[in-house]
Design a protein around this motif. Structure first.
Motif, mmCIF file in Angstrom:
data_model
loop_
_atom_site.group_PDB
_atom_site.id
_atom_site.type_symbol
_atom_site.label_atom_id
_atom_site.label_comp_id
_atom_site.label_asym_id
_atom_site.label_seq_id
_atom_site.Cartn_x
_atom_site.Cartn_y
_atom_site.Cartn_z
ATOM 1 N N MET A 143 33.728 44.382 51.078
ATOM 2 C CA MET A 143 32.904 44.768 50.272
ATOM 3 C C MET A 143 31.691 44.994 51.230
ATOM 4 O O MET A 143 30.898 44.573 51.660
ATOM 5 C CB MET A 143 32.381 44.119 48.781
ATOM 6 N N LEU B 149 35.332 48.035 48.563
ATOM 7 C CA LEU B 149 34.372 47.810 47.096
ATOM 8 C C LEU B 149 33.337 48.303 48.045
ATOM 9 O O LEU B 149 32.969 47.656 48.092
ATOM 10 C CB LEU B 149 35.046 46.249 46.599
ATOM 11 N N ILE C 129 30.610 37.367 42.912
ATOM 12 C CA ILE C 129 31.732 38.907 43.546
ATOM 13 C C ILE C 129 32.093 38.463 44.668
ATOM 14 O O ILE C 129 33.028 37.823 45.926
ATOM 15 C CB ILE C 129 31.898 40.156 43.454
ATOM 16 N N SER D 141 39.569 37.352 41.298
ATOM 17 C CA SER D 141 40.712 37.724 42.539
ATOM 18 C C SER D 141 40.332 38.959 43.190
ATOM 19 O O SER D 141 39.767 39.586 42.516
ATOM 20 C CB SER D 141 42.380 37.603 42.029
ATOM 21 N N LEU D 142 40.201 39.469 44.224
ATOM 22 C CA LEU D 142 40.292 40.949 44.730
ATOM 23 C C LEU D 142 41.809 40.971 45.661
ATOM 24 O O LEU D 142 42.157 40.267 46.131
ATOM 25 C CB LEU D 142 39.588 40.606 46.196
ATOM 26 N N THR E 130 36.684 51.072 44.438
ATOM 27 C CA THR E 130 36.020 50.962 43.788
ATOM 28 C C THR E 130 34.896 50.133 43.621
ATOM 29 O O THR E 130 34.204 49.829 44.697
ATOM 30 C CB THR E 130 37.115 49.193 43.477
ATOM 31 N N GLY F 123 41.501 47.244 46.649
ATOM 32 C CA GLY F 123 40.263 46.848 46.291
ATOM 33 C C GLY F 123 40.390 46.687 44.771
ATOM 34 O O GLY F 123 39.313 47.077 43.715
ATOM 35 N N ILE G 284 39.237 35.020 45.485
ATOM 36 C CA ILE G 284 38.372 34.461 46.280
ATOM 37 C C ILE G 284 38.102 33.567 47.376
ATOM 38 O O ILE G 284 37.473 33.085 48.152
ATOM 39 C CB ILE G 284 36.994 35.883 45.710
ATOM 40 N N LEU H 282 40.128 44.910 41.747
ATOM 41 C CA LEU H 282 38.990 43.124 41.690
ATOM 42 C C LEU H 282 38.737 43.527 39.928
ATOM 43 O O LEU H 282 39.278 43.551 38.655
ATOM 44 C CB LEU H 282 37.177 43.683 41.183
#
Length: 590
Positions: free
Chosen positions: A424, A505, A394, A406-407, A535, A345, A412, A347
């Protein structure tokens, strides 16, 4: 259209063959009829009449069967092409970003997927029914008319170019009229949609008369456009019939003189008249098809514009799975976590920016922060500061034009859109519910969820007060957009829908604005317990909704002008302090 025809090539080939059979049968009938007259009736040979009559009956049956088969098969293929076209348009619209959709407009896309597709489908039916048979009958009729009598065929030399000239002049005028008509249809639909959605605003400001006049202007323009095109289409038939009747009179007049002079048989004259009529019918069939072609061409052009548009948010060529990955967080350097891995999670934004094409000033610039599991990151700022745009980057509803996001340690843009968005849960700024029951709307996030799980989520989302008043409970039907619920009720159901998805997320885009302070407080307390390990990213207008966040980002003009906790920002950020003081003063708090 070529690709659609290629997809149905066997059926299209069969339709062409059936139309050729239909045309050949039509052309044979006058010849057989002429033989019956000259070789049977004139000479009194009844056996010839019977034999040729039987042949004529077989040809007529064959012609009717071929016409029915071609019409049926053509309609089936046209309907399937329309179905395929609508499906492709819908799929392409689903792949477009909000930025791409804005290029066409919602109403225009709706018109292109429905009315425009219907026009192309109707044109395909005419093509499969008439286009091959018409020219085949016309060419064959000219050849066989010449065979019957060359001198009398001079009539054909006059009428065919005359009919083609009429067709050219009318079609040439129809094309711009149809193109303008489709644009006016878009505008009329757009105004109607605005008036339906904004009916409350219009009535509250007593602007019904203004809106009626606004719609009437577009409606009048559309009516005038349709009237012009309809008059052109309606005028074509009388002109064609005038030419046909004059041609028939001329053929009978000159043909009668040739029969009297012994230069032509009665059967040949009847066959010649039949061929002249077939030539005219063939031209009329072709004219009818070409008369509808301009509208279909305009619609096909509009459809192609949608299908040919490349989505601005693209799938990666070699997608990577989203999973814990060894490495550093791009925004803050080495992250503290077990075994040197980046939790799923996590980010991270690193110098992220976003600009619309052709814009002089970026919407976002230099955004860097890291949101970790078990923490809430809040984004605050004045209206137009770029909060929702940042959140839309996102799930890649929009693509950043600078920097990287980035995740779980994976950029991403390297993950597939399906995998990224499945990792998410999102509560959008505008609460939207779909036609169906409350349970149907909740199960969009988790189709296999049980009723017990739904009730548990609804309790977390603080919906039980109004859910108890609904006699049907989860089976309560909702209108389109959930219009039979209040704004706060819709907002809480959208929150419950997002909570039903178990992920690492959660994104909340100003999702508490329609709630009273008491409900807001209880809901945030419930979320802290339920999402303790996730997150959480929250965009909010209320300072009270983000006071407990572990990290608060203050946006101003698309840039981060402060970040920290509530207390830290009160001391270090004048922008945050101004927002907080104005809101807390209204709340009666020091």
């Amino acid at each position: 259209m070529r690709r659609l025809l290629a997809d149905h090539k066997p059926a299209v080939t069969a339709i062409v063959l059936l139309q050729l059979v239909q045309a050949a049968a039509n052309l044979l009938l006058p010849t057989v009829n002429a033989a019956i007259i000259d070789d049977g009736i004139v000479t009194g040979q009844t056996d010839v009449i019977s034999r040729l009559g039987a042949v004529m009956a077989v040809i007529a049956i064959l012609q009717a069967a071929a016409a029915v088969a071609a019409g049926y098969l053509g309609a089936v293929v046209a309907m399937r092409m329309g179905q395929q076209l609508r499906g492709e348009i819908f799929a392409r619209i689903q792949s477009l970003s909000s930025q791409d959709v804005a290029v066409f407009g919602t109403q225009s896309l709706t018109t292109r997927a429905t009315n425009d597709t219907q026009q192309v489908q109707a044109f395909a039916v005419l093509v499969f029914t008439m286009l091959v048979a018409g020219p085949a009958m016309g060419v064959g009729g000219v050849v066989l008319a010449l065979q019957q009598d060359v001198a009398l065929s001079s009539v054909v030399i006059v009428i065919v170019p005359l009919l083609l000239l009429i067709m050219y002049l009318i079609v040439r005028r129809l094309i711009p009229l149809y193109r303008e008509g489709q644009d006016l249809l878009d505008r009329a639909g757009g105004i109607l949609r605005e008036q339906i959605i904004g009916a409350g605003v219009i009535r509250s400001f007593v602007r019904q008369d203004r809106e009626v006049r606004r719609f009437a202007r577009v409606n009048s323009s559309l009516t005038a456009n349709n009237l012009q095109s309809a008059l052109l289409v309606a005028g074509m038939l009388p002109l064609v019939m005038l030419v046909v009747n004059i041609s028939s009179v001329a053929v009978v007049w000159f043909g009668g003189h040739r029969i009297q002079a012994g230069l032509m048989n009665i059967g040949a004259l009847t066959a010649f008249i039949a061929y002249i009529l077939q030539i005219l019918v063939a031209i009329m069939m072709s004219m009818y098809v070409l008369m509808t072609a301009p509208r279909a061409a305009v619609c096909a052009e509009r459809i192609s514009a949608v299908l040919d548009m490349e989505p601005s948010v693209r799938e990666p060529l070699d997608p990577k799975p989203l999973h814990p990955k060894t490495g550093d967080s791009p925004a803050t350097g080495p992250a503290v976590h077990p075994a040197g891995t980046v939790p799923p999670g996590t980010l991270a934004f690193s110098e992220v920016g976003f600009s619309y094409p052709g814009a002089e000033v970026p919407v976002l610039a230099g955004i860097s922060f890291t949101a970790r599991p078990g923490t809430t990151t809040a984004i605050v700022g004045s209206t137009g500061s770029g909060k929702s745009t940042l959140l839309n980057l996102i799930p890649r509803f929009l693509d950043s034009t600078a920097g990287s996001i980035s995740l779980g340690g994976v950029d991403i843009k390297d993950a597939s859109l399906e995998n990224l968005r499945a990792s998410m849960a999102i509560v959008p700024q505008h609460s939207h519910l779909f036609t169906g029951t409350i349970a149907d709307n909740l199960r969009i996030a988790a189709p296999d969820a049980t009723d017990e799980e739904l009730w548990e989520i609804l309790e977390t989302a603080q919906t039980m007060r109004f859910m108890r008043d609904l006699p049907l409970g989860l089976a309560t039907p909702l209108g389109q957009g959930g219009t039979n619920l209040s704004g706060g009720q819709r907002q809480r159901l959208c929150i419950a829908r997002a909570l039903l998805r178990k992920t690492s997320l959660y994104l909340f885009d100003d999702s508490f604005s329609a709630l009273d302070y008491d409900t807001d407080t209880r809901l945030r307390q419930a979320l802290q317990t339920r999402l303790a390990a996730a997150t959480v990213i929250v965009v909010a207008e209320r300072i009270s909704a983000v006071e407990d966040a572990g990290l608060i980002l203050v946006l101003d003009g698309g840039r981060v002008v402060g970040q920290g906790t509530h207390q830290e920002l009160l001391e270090t950020s004048s922008t945050y302090r101004e927002i907080a003081e104005s809101q807390l003063a209204l709340d009666g708090r020091p």
